[in-house]
Write a protein that holds these residues in place. Structure first.
Motif, PDB file in Angstrom:
ATOM      1  N   GLY A 134     -20.256  13.437  -1.689  1.00 29.97           N
ATOM      2  CA  GLY A 134     -21.485  14.073  -1.251  1.00 29.97           C
ATOM      3  C   GLY A 134     -21.799  13.911   0.211  1.00 29.97           C
ATOM      4  O   GLY A 134     -22.907  14.255   0.642  1.00 29.97           O
ATOM      5  N   ASP A 135     -20.845  13.405   1.000  1.00 29.03           N
ATOM      6  CA  ASP A 135     -21.144  13.108   2.405  1.00 29.03           C
ATOM      7  C   ASP A 135     -20.414  14.012   3.391  1.00 29.03           C
ATOM      8  O   ASP A 135     -20.392  13.733   4.591  1.00 29.03           O
ATOM      9  CB  ASP A 135     -20.784  11.649   2.721  1.00 29.03           C
ATOM     10  N   TYR A 136     -19.814  15.094   2.919  1.00 25.11           N
ATOM     11  CA  TYR A 136     -19.027  15.959   3.796  1.00 25.11           C
ATOM     12  C   TYR A 136     -19.929  16.731   4.753  1.00 25.11           C
ATOM     13  O   TYR A 136     -20.946  17.313   4.352  1.00 25.11           O
ATOM     14  CB  TYR A 136     -18.205  16.944   2.958  1.00 25.11           C
ATOM     15  N   LEU A 137     -19.546  16.724   6.039  1.00 27.75           N
ATOM     16  CA  LEU A 137     -20.268  17.473   7.068  1.00 27.75           C
ATOM     17  C   LEU A 137     -19.278  18.412   7.747  1.00 27.75           C
ATOM     18  O   LEU A 137     -18.354  17.956   8.431  1.00 27.75           O
ATOM     19  CB  LEU A 137     -20.876  16.529   8.101  1.00 27.75           C
ATOM     20  N   HIS A 138     -19.459  19.697   7.570  1.00 20.52           N
ATOM     21  CA  HIS A 138     -18.530  20.669   8.140  1.00 20.52           C
ATOM     22  C   HIS A 138     -18.509  20.557   9.657  1.00 20.52           C
ATOM     23  O   HIS A 138     -19.550  20.524  10.308  1.00 20.52           O
ATOM     24  CB  HIS A 138     -18.944  22.084   7.725  1.00 20.52           C
ATOM     25  N   GLY A 139     -17.310  20.461  10.217  1.00 24.69           N
ATOM     26  CA  GLY A 139     -17.154  20.333  11.653  1.00 24.69           C
ATOM     27  C   GLY A 139     -17.188  18.909  12.156  1.00 24.69           C
ATOM     28  O   GLY A 139     -16.850  18.651  13.314  1.00 24.69           O
ATOM     29  N   ARG A 140     -17.588  17.963  11.290  1.00 24.25           N
ATOM     30  CA  ARG A 140     -17.643  16.557  11.677  1.00 24.25           C
ATOM     31  C   ARG A 140     -16.724  15.692  10.810  1.00 24.25           C
ATOM     32  O   ARG A 140     -16.071  14.781  11.311  1.00 24.25           O
ATOM     33  CB  ARG A 140     -19.077  16.017  11.575  1.00 24.25           C
ATOM     34  N   SER A 141     -16.705  15.988   9.505  1.00 18.46           N
ATOM     35  CA  SER A 141     -15.913  15.173   8.588  1.00 18.46           C
ATOM     36  C   SER A 141     -14.475  15.663   8.523  1.00 18.46           C
ATOM     37  O   SER A 141     -14.222  16.870   8.547  1.00 18.46           O
ATOM     38  CB  SER A 141     -16.519  15.216   7.176  1.00 18.46           C
ATOM     39  N   ASN A 142     -13.550  14.719   8.394  1.00 19.00           N
ATOM     40  CA  ASN A 142     -12.154  15.077   8.156  1.00 19.00           C
ATOM     41  C   ASN A 142     -11.941  15.455   6.700  1.00 19.00           C
ATOM     42  O   ASN A 142     -12.699  15.042   5.815  1.00 19.00           O
ATOM     43  CB  ASN A 142     -11.235  13.901   8.492  1.00 19.00           C
ATOM     44  N   LEU A 143     -10.885  16.233   6.464  1.00 19.93           N
ATOM     45  CA  LEU A 143     -10.416  16.523   5.108  1.00 19.93           C
ATOM     46  C   LEU A 143      -9.243  15.579   4.856  1.00 19.93           C
ATOM     47  O   LEU A 143      -8.198  15.697   5.484  1.00 19.93           O
ATOM     48  CB  LEU A 143      -9.994  17.986   4.986  1.00 19.93           C
ATOM     49  N   ASN A 144      -9.442  14.644   3.954  1.00 17.24           N
ATOM     50  CA  ASN A 144      -8.446  13.605   3.677  1.00 17.24           C
ATOM     51  C   ASN A 144      -7.651  13.960   2.430  1.00 17.24           C
ATOM     52  O   ASN A 144      -8.237  14.252   1.374  1.00 17.24           O
ATOM     53  CB  ASN A 144      -9.137  12.253   3.494  1.00 17.24           C
ATOM     54  N   LEU A 145      -6.329  13.887   2.545  1.00 16.02           N
ATOM     55  CA  LEU A 145      -5.455  14.330   1.460  1.00 16.02           C
ATOM     56  C   LEU A 145      -4.382  13.298   1.160  1.00 16.02           C
ATOM     57  O   LEU A 145      -3.906  12.592   2.058  1.00 16.02           O
ATOM     58  CB  LEU A 145      -4.774  15.651   1.836  1.00 16.02           C
ATOM     59  N   LEU A 146      -4.019  13.214  -0.099  1.00 18.80           N
ATOM     60  CA  LEU A 146      -2.856  12.455  -0.541  1.00 18.80           C
ATOM     61  C   LEU A 146      -1.862  13.459  -1.097  1.00 18.80           C
ATOM     62  O   LEU A 146      -2.210  14.268  -1.962  1.00 18.80           O
ATOM     63  CB  LEU A 146      -3.248  11.440  -1.606  1.00 18.80           C
ATOM     64  N   ILE A 147      -0.641  13.423  -0.595  1.00 17.77           N
ATOM     65  CA  ILE A 147       0.399  14.330  -1.056  1.00 17.77           C
ATOM     66  C   ILE A 147       1.491  13.519  -1.744  1.00 17.77           C
ATOM     67  O   ILE A 147       2.098  12.630  -1.127  1.00 17.77           O
ATOM     68  CB  ILE A 147       0.987  15.152   0.107  1.00 17.77           C
ATOM     69  N   LEU A 148       1.703  13.794  -3.035  1.00 16.35           N
ATOM     70  CA  LEU A 148       2.752  13.141  -3.801  1.00 16.35           C
ATOM     71  C   LEU A 148       3.996  14.024  -3.819  1.00 16.35           C
ATOM     72  O   LEU A 148       3.911  15.216  -4.147  1.00 16.35           O
ATOM     73  CB  LEU A 148       2.300  12.896  -5.240  1.00 16.35           C
ATOM     74  N   LEU A 149       5.121  13.424  -3.453  1.00 14.16           N
ATOM     75  CA  LEU A 149       6.382  14.159  -3.398  1.00 14.16           C
ATOM     76  C   LEU A 149       7.427  13.473  -4.275  1.00 14.16           C
ATOM     77  O   LEU A 149       7.401  12.248  -4.467  1.00 14.16           O
ATOM     78  CB  LEU A 149       6.895  14.237  -1.961  1.00 14.16           C
ATOM     79  N   ALA A 150       8.346  14.266  -4.792  1.00 11.94           N
ATOM     80  CA  ALA A 150       9.414  13.717  -5.628  1.00 11.94           C
ATOM     81  C   ALA A 150      10.331  12.818  -4.809  1.00 11.94           C
ATOM     82  O   ALA A 150      10.860  11.828  -5.314  1.00 11.94           O
ATOM     83  CB  ALA A 150      10.212  14.850  -6.275  1.00 11.94           C
ATOM     84  N   GLN A 151      10.527  13.171  -3.560  1.00 11.30           N
ATOM     85  CA  GLN A 151      11.276  12.323  -2.646  1.00 11.30           C
ATOM     86  C   GLN A 151      10.729  12.515  -1.242  1.00 11.30           C
ATOM     87  O   GLN A 151      10.103  13.518  -0.951  1.00 11.30           O
ATOM     88  CB  GLN A 151      12.784  12.647  -2.670  1.00 11.30           C
ATOM     89  N   LEU A 152      10.975  11.510  -0.411  1.00 13.30           N
ATOM     90  CA  LEU A 152      10.479  11.550   0.960  1.00 13.30           C
ATOM     91  C   LEU A 152      11.612  11.231   1.909  1.00 13.30           C
ATOM     92  O   LEU A 152      12.347  10.268   1.705  1.00 13.30           O
ATOM     93  CB  LEU A 152       9.362  10.515   1.148  1.00 13.30           C
ATOM     94  N   ASP A 153      11.766  12.063   2.923  1.00 12.94           N
ATOM     95  CA  ASP A 153      12.744  11.756   3.967  1.00 12.94           C
ATOM     96  C   ASP A 153      12.221  12.293   5.292  1.00 12.94           C
ATOM     97  O   ASP A 153      11.227  13.020   5.349  1.00 12.94           O
ATOM     98  CB  ASP A 153      14.125  12.336   3.637  1.00 12.94           C
ATOM     99  N   ALA A 154      12.890  11.924   6.365  1.00 15.13           N
ATOM    100  CA  ALA A 154      12.433  12.294   7.702  1.00 15.13           C
ATOM    101  C   ALA A 154      12.416  13.799   7.903  1.00 15.13           C
ATOM    102  O   ALA A 154      11.554  14.328   8.612  1.00 15.13           O
ATOM    103  CB  ALA A 154      13.319  11.626   8.753  1.00 15.13           C
ATOM    104  N   THR A 155      13.359  14.500   7.267  1.00 15.89           N
ATOM    105  CA  THR A 155      13.420  15.957   7.435  1.00 15.89           C
ATOM    106  C   THR A 155      12.159  16.626   6.911  1.00 15.89           C
ATOM    107  O   THR A 155      11.582  17.509   7.568  1.00 15.89           O
ATOM    108  CB  THR A 155      14.654  16.525   6.709  1.00 15.89           C
ATOM    109  N   LEU A 156      11.705  16.200   5.727  1.00 10.12           N
ATOM    110  CA  LEU A 156      10.481  16.768   5.160  1.00 10.12           C
ATOM    111  C   LEU A 156       9.277  16.468   6.047  1.00 10.12           C
ATOM    112  O   LEU A 156       8.411  17.325   6.257  1.00 10.12           O
ATOM    113  CB  LEU A 156      10.241  16.208   3.756  1.00 10.12           C
ATOM    114  N   LEU A 157       9.221  15.254   6.563  1.00  6.85           N
ATOM    115  CA  LEU A 157       8.099  14.883   7.417  1.00  6.85           C
ATOM    116  C   LEU A 157       8.108  15.671   8.727  1.00  6.85           C
ATOM    117  O   LEU A 157       7.055  16.058   9.241  1.00  6.85           O
ATOM    118  CB  LEU A 157       8.121  13.389   7.698  1.00  6.85           C
ATOM    119  N   GLN A 158       9.285  15.901   9.265  1.00  7.67           N
ATOM    120  CA  GLN A 158       9.390  16.692  10.491  1.00  7.67           C
ATOM    121  C   GLN A 158       8.916  18.124  10.255  1.00  7.67           C
ATOM    122  O   GLN A 158       8.237  18.719  11.103  1.00  7.67           O
ATOM    123  CB  GLN A 158      10.840  16.689  10.987  1.00  7.67           C
ATOM    124  N   ARG A 159       9.280  18.669   9.107  1.00  9.24           N
ATOM    125  CA  ARG A 159       8.843  20.036   8.784  1.00  9.24           C
ATOM    126  C   ARG A 159       7.327  20.094   8.631  1.00  9.24           C
ATOM    127  O   ARG A 159       6.670  21.038   9.083  1.00  9.24           O
ATOM    128  CB  ARG A 159       9.531  20.512   7.501  1.00  9.24           C
TER     129      ARG A 159
END
Length: 247
Positions: free
Chosen positions: A39-64
């Motif tokens: 309930g504390d979101y302020l448009h233009g002031r608050s960040n949108l925070n996300l968690l992304i779950l991936l089957a695997q993680l490597d540098a190539t995916l992060l670079q993309r």
């Protein structure tokens, strides 16, 4: 489950399409947490925070993703937390504060939600809350000096410090058996009954964060000093409760 704040919905809809296209079958879930899921979101002031779950993680995916992120950071999308299912499960006892915050206040945007099946280990919650509180105070002092001790530095640092403080207070109140308060206003109202700490200066910083007040060159140094004292009092009261066996 809450709905996404209206102002953020269109941004996230477009963002999701690009993320799903980028990661394809490796994408297992996209989870929104933080103020936009509460309930504390302020448009233009608050960040949108996300968690992304991936089957695997490597540098190539992060670079993309890094190339994609340059576009979306302009829409207040913070760099996501990237995890695999195995990493999430194996780190539950290491970051109970963060995972409890996400578990108790999040919105599943895509994929399968892992949090109903997870049980963060609370044995380290008190220690992490103490570490975060003291770290908050130390960082605030250091960064104020780095900013030349100027009014502008205080104006930036105080809202950031309060943002970091809020989940720590939720964690402490949980250990004290107090009901969870999702909004920052409700949480700060609990400071006096829970910890015996006057919440006035913290409420002023919340107003500063929301652009409701703009202290001048005479008031800002006083506000910074009062906030430092308030944060130190929270730490001292936490120490007392720990010594009394209440935490």
């Amino acid at each position: 489950m809450r709905e996404v704040a209206a102002e953020a919905r269109l941004i996230l809809q477009s963002y999701l399409k690009e993320v799903q296209k980028l990661f394809g079958t490796a994408l297992e879930a996209v989870i929104l947490y933080g103020s936009a899921a509460g309930g504390d979101y302020l448009h233009g002031r608050s960040n949108l925070n996300l968690l992304i779950l991936l089957a695997q993680l490597d540098a190539t995916l992060l670079q993309r993703y890094a190339k994609l992120h340059r576009q979306w950071q302009q829409e207040q999308i913070a760099v996501p937390l990237f995890l695999t299912q195995a990493e999430l499960r194996s780190s539950l006892d290491l970051f109970p504060l963060e995972y409890l915050e996400i578990q108790e206040q999040h919105i599943l945007l895509a994929g399968r939600d892992p949090f109903p099946e997870l049980h963060p280990d609370l044995k380290n919650l008190r220690v992490q809350c103490e570490q975060e509180l003291r770290g908050n105070l130390l960082r605030l002092r250091q960064r104020f000096v780095e900013g030349g001790g100027k009014q502008e530095a205080a104006g930036i640092l105080l809202p950031l410090s309060l943002t970091a403080l809020v989940p720590c207070l939720r964690g402490l109140f949980r250990l004290l058996g107090r009901p969870r308060q999702d909004s920052a206003e409700a949480l700060l109202r609990e400071l006096q009954p829970a910890l015996g700490v006057d919440a006035t200066v913290f409420q002023e910083i919340l107003s500063l964060k929301r652009g409701m007040i703009s202290p001048g060159p005479l008031e800002m140094p006083r506000l910074f000093e009062r906030y430092l004292a308030g944060l130190q009092t929270v730490i001292e009261q936490t120490d007392k409760l720990k010594a009394q066996g209440k935490l």
